[in-house]
Design a protein around this motif. Structure first.
Motif: not given
Length: 158
Positions: A54-59, A78-81, A103-117
């Protein structure tokens, strides 16, 4: 809205070369709470024969809002189970950062996870993406939210 899909491609005889593609995705905003891992995506995958891969990819997209003080720190994960087994995780940390006072600060970030099970036995397996915040290492952060997120699973026969 959450979308689930399964696709099967046969590139040979009746049971030879079948690839199965499963995915789940959503763009619904969800808040991540302190000191607990929150399930943000879940996908069931059926394995038909031993040693299928099972080839898993996530964002996952994170949105962080700070408080008004100038200094802030964030630590989230962020974790994959697979069922109750942790496969992999990614940490997002930004410590002792400075911004404009008041001032309120806002920022965005993307996290990617990949795994072959590689799974030894046929059956139904549940893959879950979880997100969490670590309160002890966080300072002046108001909210952490997950927004767009996807989990893809491509199942390959041995």
């Amino acid at each position: 809205m959450t979308l689930y899909f399964e696709w099967i491609k046969n590139s040979g005889g009746p049971d030879k070369g079948k690839e199965r593609f499963n995915f789940v995705q959503t763009n619904e905003t969800m808040e991540v709470t302190h000191d607990s891992m929150v399930d943000i995506l879940r996908l069931d995958v059926t394995i038909l024969s031993p040693f299928e891969k099972v080839c898993l990819d996530s964002k996952v997209s994170l949105k962080v809002e700070t408080g008004a003080p100038s200094e802030y720190s964030i630590h989230s994960q962020v974790s994959l189970w697979r069922n109750s087994t942790l496969l992999t995780s990614e940490t997002f940390a930004s410590t002792n950062q400075l911004g404009r006072e008041g001032k309120i600060k806002t920022f965005m970030n993307s996290i990617t996870l990949s795994w072959t099970d590689v799974l030894l036995a046929p059956g139904k397996y549940t893959y879950t993406i979880k997100a969490g915040r670590m309160r002890d290492e966080e300072k002046n952060v108001s909210t952490v939210e997950v927004q767009d997120r996807v989990l893809n699973a491509l199942v390959l026969q041995p």
